[in-house]
Every structure is written in C-alpha cells, then in structure tokens.
Design a protein around this motif. Structure first.
Motif, PDB file in Angstrom:
ATOM      1  N   LYS A   4      34.786 -14.050  32.716  1.00 23.17           N
ATOM      2  CA  LYS A   4      33.442 -14.019  32.480  1.00 23.17           C
ATOM      3  C   LYS A   4      33.968 -12.155  31.866  1.00 23.17           C
ATOM      4  O   LYS A   4      35.073 -11.833  31.139  1.00 23.17           O
ATOM      5  CB  LYS A   4      33.149 -12.446  34.239  1.00 23.17           C
ATOM      6  N   SER A  17      30.755  -7.265  34.992  1.00 20.22           N
ATOM      7  CA  SER A  17      30.595  -7.793  34.679  1.00 20.22           C
ATOM      8  C   SER A  17      29.145  -7.583  33.847  1.00 20.22           C
ATOM      9  O   SER A  17      28.408  -6.348  33.849  1.00 20.22           O
ATOM     10  CB  SER A  17      30.119  -8.258  35.723  1.00 20.22           C
ATOM     11  N   ARG A  19      26.912  -8.247  34.629  1.00 17.39           N
ATOM     12  CA  ARG A  19      25.053  -8.043  35.482  1.00 17.39           C
ATOM     13  C   ARG A  19      24.738  -7.103  35.142  1.00 17.39           C
ATOM     14  O   ARG A  19      23.826  -6.004  35.874  1.00 17.39           O
ATOM     15  CB  ARG A  19      25.376  -8.931  37.051  1.00 17.39           C
ATOM     16  N   GLU A 524      30.431  -6.839  39.504  1.00 20.50           N
ATOM     17  CA  GLU A 524      29.005  -7.702  39.344  1.00 20.50           C
ATOM     18  C   GLU A 524      27.579  -6.293  39.700  1.00 20.50           C
ATOM     19  O   GLU A 524      27.011  -6.600  38.398  1.00 20.50           O
ATOM     20  CB  GLU A 524      29.217  -8.718  40.976  1.00 20.50           C
TER      21      GLU A 524
END
Ligand SMILES: [Zn+2]
Length: 625
Positions: A4, A17, A19, A524
């Motif tokens: 990642k 992340s 995200r 995340e």
C-alpha cells in the motif's frame, strides 16, 4: 496483499491508506433552503415483465439534487453510450418542465431515454438508503479524478449479454442487454430486447456491490467461501428490502397474490409473486440469489410445520457464491416474515380474522392497506439493520456468523429492548440454517454480541470535541482532518502496549509462527456513524478499520492472509468495540489455502508458488456462471 502506498509520510509503525482521504472525495448534494426534498420519478418496481396491475410501476421519491443532462448528479453520472438498435437515447434532462410535471418519462422499454431515468432513480434510492442508515456520505472505492469529486459512472447500455457488473477498476456500473428466448415471461415479446438496466433488483444489487466495496474494500478479497457469497447475498438483501419498502407496491401485491397461491403466508406468497422464490434444485446461474421460499414457510407459524419444509442449510449449499448467498438471504428474510407476522397479528384480530386463514378468506381494503404499511415499515427497519451491520464487521475474511454477530451488536446498541423480537428472530433463523458463529457458546443475545475490551481505552484526539466536520457531522471536513484522525488512530493502535489487543503485529516485534513477513499496519478508514434509534435518539460513533497482511508459507505455497481490526469509538474517544481478525490462527490459514486451490480457484492466480488475487473480482463474480 499489494504494497500500500502511504498517503502521508507516516512513521514506520503504521501507514495511512489512500482510502482515508477518499472519504472527502464524494460530495452528495446538500439541500439548500427552499429546495424540494424529493424528485418523484416513475420506475419499474421489478421489471417490464410485471404488469402495472401487480404494482409493476411506482412513482418513487428520489432524493432531490441539482442535475445536469445525463442525468448527471453529485454521486452518479449516467451515460447513454452504446444504445442498441432499435432504441435511441441522448442525454436526458430531468429538469425539463414537461418531465417535472409528469414525474419523469412513462416507463416503457421502447424509450431508450427511460432506461437512463430508471438507472438514475434506482441507483439514487439505493445510495440514499445507505446514507440514511449510516448517517454519513458513502465514498466509492474507485480512485477519484484529480481535483474533481468522485462520481460513479452508470452505463445502462453497457454490453451485450444477460449480465451486469460493478467494476472498481473502471469506476462504473455496467448493465447488459440481450434477446429474450422463445418463451419469455410476462409481457416480454418473443426474442424481444431485455435490458438488465430496467430491472429494479439488478440495479439495486449492482449499486450495493459498489457501496459495499466503498465501505469494506477487503470484502472483495475472496479468502473464504463466505466472502464472495456475502457480497452476493448482501446485495440481494438490499434489493429485496428496498422493494418491500414501497408500501403501495406491497399493497397492490397483496391484493393480487391473494388466492393465487394457497401455500405459505401472506409475505412468502408475496415473495413468490414478486419473483423472489428460488427452488433449491436450481443452480447458481441466475443473477440474483433469491429466497428459499419453501424453507421460510416452514418457520412462519401461520403455516403448519411439516417435515419436508426444512430450509436449505449452510452445509448443504455448496460453495457457489449465489447459491450460498441464498442461505443468507433466506435467513434474514425469514426473520423479516416473522416480525411482520407478529406485528400484523393484532390487525387481524381487530378485524376478527384468524391469521392462519388470512390468505384464504376475503379481507377488507383497509386491512390490506394497514398490513402493507406494517410490512413496508418492517422492511425499512430490516434494511437499516442489514446496512448498519456492515460497520460492525471485521475488516477482512468475513464470515456469515460474524455478520449475524455484527447485526445483533449494532442493533442492540440502538435499542436495548427487542420488543418485536427482531434480533431473536434473526438468531433463530440463522440457527435453523446452521450458520453458527465461531467462539459463541450460546445462541443468545448476550453471547452473540461482540465483547467490549476488558480495559477502558480512550484514544487521544478522537473524541467528538476534537473532530472537525464540513458543516454537518455526516460529512468529513477535508483530507487534512481525515489524515489527522487516521494518524491519531494509527499511533494509538500500533503502540506496542496496545497492538496485541487489536491483533496487530507491531513492526520490529517477533513474527508469529509460520509467518514470513508482516506488512506495516494500515489505517484504512475513519468514519462517523450517526444513527437514529426507533425512539428518536441519535447515536454518534466513529467507525475505523486498521488492516495488516502477513505472508504465510504453507506446504511450500506462499500467500497473504489479511487481519486487523474494526474499531467502534464512542463520542468520548473511548473504544467501545474492537472487532478483530487474527492471523495467528492455523485454522484460518488452512481454510484460505484450501479455498484458493479449490472452490475459489477462479479468483486467484498462481505464479510459481505465490498466490495473488485476480483483477476485477466483483465483475468476475457475475461473469463466472
Ligand atoms: Zn452480484
């Protein structure tokens, strides 16, 4: 798992992340003062094969937003590319005064532009159901274009074929069209054009795949047979409960289905009439999983229980995702019918009718209306329970039993009492299908709930007085604030004093047995949940995921196992639940290894001795039949 990229230069203890920042990339329309609440649009409630008489057409209250021709709104962008002959369609302007006056175009498969209206309306309604249940904007899993808000592209004329699919890689929902066979059902012409973009359930199903992928990206990683089956079953549940939540449709359905069938109860008859019935002999070829209606009837107590009315159980269903999804759908549907029955019993007794004979004798219009209203309210509540359960699932390697625990915990946080037995009914119908969560000794609510951590833990910087929002709490402030929250979380959970509690391996500490490499833990997501309880209370929480992947060597093969933790954090910043998935479990590794070589083979690629997951899993899920 793939390495990642850290969104920010995190310390070596954890990474953030990309995200996390994506949460700020979706910006649904914020209602301005004086703007309308809804844009009424006519849709098919099932598909064009069902007549209007059966509630086949309804005027749906689509949440209002400003639109460009397309329709192109703040979260969906419908494109008219690839229209097959003899249809034609150019971008549709739903703000055209004539269409505003008429609740949009008249439903007809003949008009290509109606296809655009249909997908726009049902996609928007599905999105709104998630937004309402979770009290926040839901971000897509696809990478946003530079500097522009992220919208999902919807292609009602996506390709030729009896299929439809969501693709994270392409950032789109694509619907297929095909020619009907020689003996098509309902009002479809022999060899006529059938468009999956005119099916309410297929649209809702595909939109749900995209929403679930936005909520839980690792659920697209098929590490055990439940994972792809859950994506299928959950998408079906949302489509089914959305359908049952249209009160006028249920009302017309009850009127029409009465007398047509004599088995089952009102609601199971309705499910049959709406086309949800699936016989267990069928293979997993259909787009949707359906309901094991015969099995449901056995539980519904207005029908005598017979020995043959045993539901399809988890162990018998095999590993095909749609077939296994059926078991999940049927379990939740059965709980729904149970609660509807409990709630409508008094209506029957007020009317002086024996509920056991309800599907035979005549019942008054007023009673049909009242039953339909009750059923659609309960459907709306089940829709909320199903969606809210996602926030309480572990971040990876999902199992059906864990979903049951997640739904029970999320719902009991909202409402301590269980007056109508929603949770009791869920536990009972899961048990009847042999879906048992691991490590739970009793099928009781207290045993089923996730356990809170033994010690109190407050995360600095994550109490609600430290958070910044963009006007309202359902909307994250900006990328900077989201990253700040992620760092506050990352620093806390990877602190060597806490890491074990969250089932994380701190970098620099010894690796568990059998693991050759552990990635750096990754934050995340950090998201707000704002849920309205049935008694009107509003509950605020933070929901966060931290994941980690470990490389495992087993029988000479190498593969990654995902673990980590979902955290539910209360407004004071205290950890309410830490729902983790550990990777020091030999049983989990063995199960994943067997699944990758066996039933889930088509989702994995093996290069040398290394397993990696295939591209575009969710599209592959549908193409696989
Ligand atoms: Zn699907």
């Amino acid at each position: 798992m793939m390495a990642k990229k850290a969104a920010a230069a995190a310390s070596q203890m954890y990474e953030v992340s990309p995200r996390v920042a994506r949460q700020a990339s979706v910006r649904p329309y914020q209602r301005e003062r004086g703007a309308p609440l809804v844009r009424p649009l006519r849709i098919y409630t099932l598909d064009p094969s069902v007549s209007a008489r059966l509630g086949g057409v309804a005027t749906a209250p689509v949440p209002y937003e400003k639109l460009e021709p397309g329709p192109s709104g703040s979260v969906f962008h419908v494109v008219a590319d690839g229209v097959p002959a003899p249809l034609s369609a150019e971008a549709l302007n739903l703000d055209d005064p004539a269409l505003l006056m008429s609740c949009g175009l008249t439903p007809t498969p003949m008009n290509g532009r109606f296809h655009l209206q249909m997908v726009y309306a049902v996609c928007s309604i599905t999105y709104a159901a998630f937004r309402k249940a979770l009290g926040r904007d839901i971000a897509w899993a696809t990478t946003p274009p530079e500097g522009a808000p992220l919208r999902l592209t919807v292609r009602p004329f996506g390709f030729r074929g009896p299929n439809a699919g969501y693709s994270r890689e392409a950032g789109d929902l694509s619907f297929g069209y095909f020619s009907a066979g020689r003996n098509p059902a309902g009002f479809v012409m022999r060899k006529g054009l059938i468009s999956t973009a005119l099916s309410h359930d297929i649209i809702a199903h595909e939109t749900t795949h995209a929403l679930l992928d936005g909520l839980r990206s690792l659920f697209a990683m098929p590490t055990n047979i439940d994972v792809p089956a859950f994506h299928e079953g959950f998408s079906d549940l949302v489509a089914l409960f959305l359908h049952f939540s249209y009160a006028e449709v249920v009302e017309r359905g009850i009127r029409e289905s009465r007398g047509a069938t004599t088995r089952g109860s009102l609601i199971t008859d309705l499910a049959r009439e709406f086309g949800y019935a699936r016989s267990r002999a069928e293979s997993g070829a259909a787009l949707r999983s359906g309901v094991d209606v015969e099995g449901v009837a056995g539980f519904d107590s207005d029908v005598p229980l017979s020995k043959t009315d045993r539901p399809l159980s988890y162990d018998e269903a095999g590993s095909e995702p749609h077939q296994l999804g059926t078991v999940l759908v049927s379990a939740v549907f059965e709980a729904f019918t149970t609660v509807v029955r409990r709630k409508t019993e008094r209506l029957f007794s007020i009317a002086g009718i024996d509920p056991a004979a309800a599907n035979r004798g005549p019942i008054s219009d007023a009673l049909v209306k009242a039953i339909a209203q009750e059923a659609s309210d309960v459907a709306g509540q089940f829709l909320n329970i199903c969606i809210r359960g996602i926030d309480y699932c572990p971040p990876a390697d999902m199992e059906f039993g864990e979903y049951l625990r997640a739904m029970i915990t999320a719902d009991s946080e909202m409402e301590q009492g269980d007056k109508w037995g929603f949770r009791e009914a869920l536990m009972r119908s899961f048990r009847r299908r042999c879906i048992f969560p691991d490590h739970v000794q009793f099928m009781t609510e207290d045993a089923m709930r996730w356990r809170s951590p033994d010690q109190r833990m407050r995360i600095p910087g994550l109490s609600f007085c430290d958070l910044r929002f963009d006007g309202e709490p359902g909307r994250a402030a900006d990328v900077e604030e989201l990253n700040r929250q992620a760092h506050a979380l990352g620093a806390f959970v990877t602190d060597p004093r806490h890491a074990k509690m969250f089932q994380l391996v701190s970098p620099g500490t010894g690796l568990p047995k059998g693991i050759t490499y552990a990635s750096i833990p990754a934050v995340e997501s950090v998201r707000v949940s704002r849920r309205v309880a049935p008694d009107g209370r509003v509950l605020f929480d933070l929901v966060a995921e931290v994941t980690q992947s470990c490389t495992v060597r087993r029988d000479g093969d190498l593969f990654d196992v995902n673990g980590g933790c979902t955290l539910i954090i209360d407004p004071e910043g205290e950890v309410r639940f830490a729902i983790s998935k550990r990777f020091d479990s030999e049983a989990r590794r063995a199960r994943q290894h067997a699944a990758m070589r066996g039933p889930l083979r088509k989702f994995w690629k093996k290069t040398g001795r290394q397993f990696t997951v295939q591209k575009d899993i969710l599209r592959r899920l549908h193409g696989s039949k």
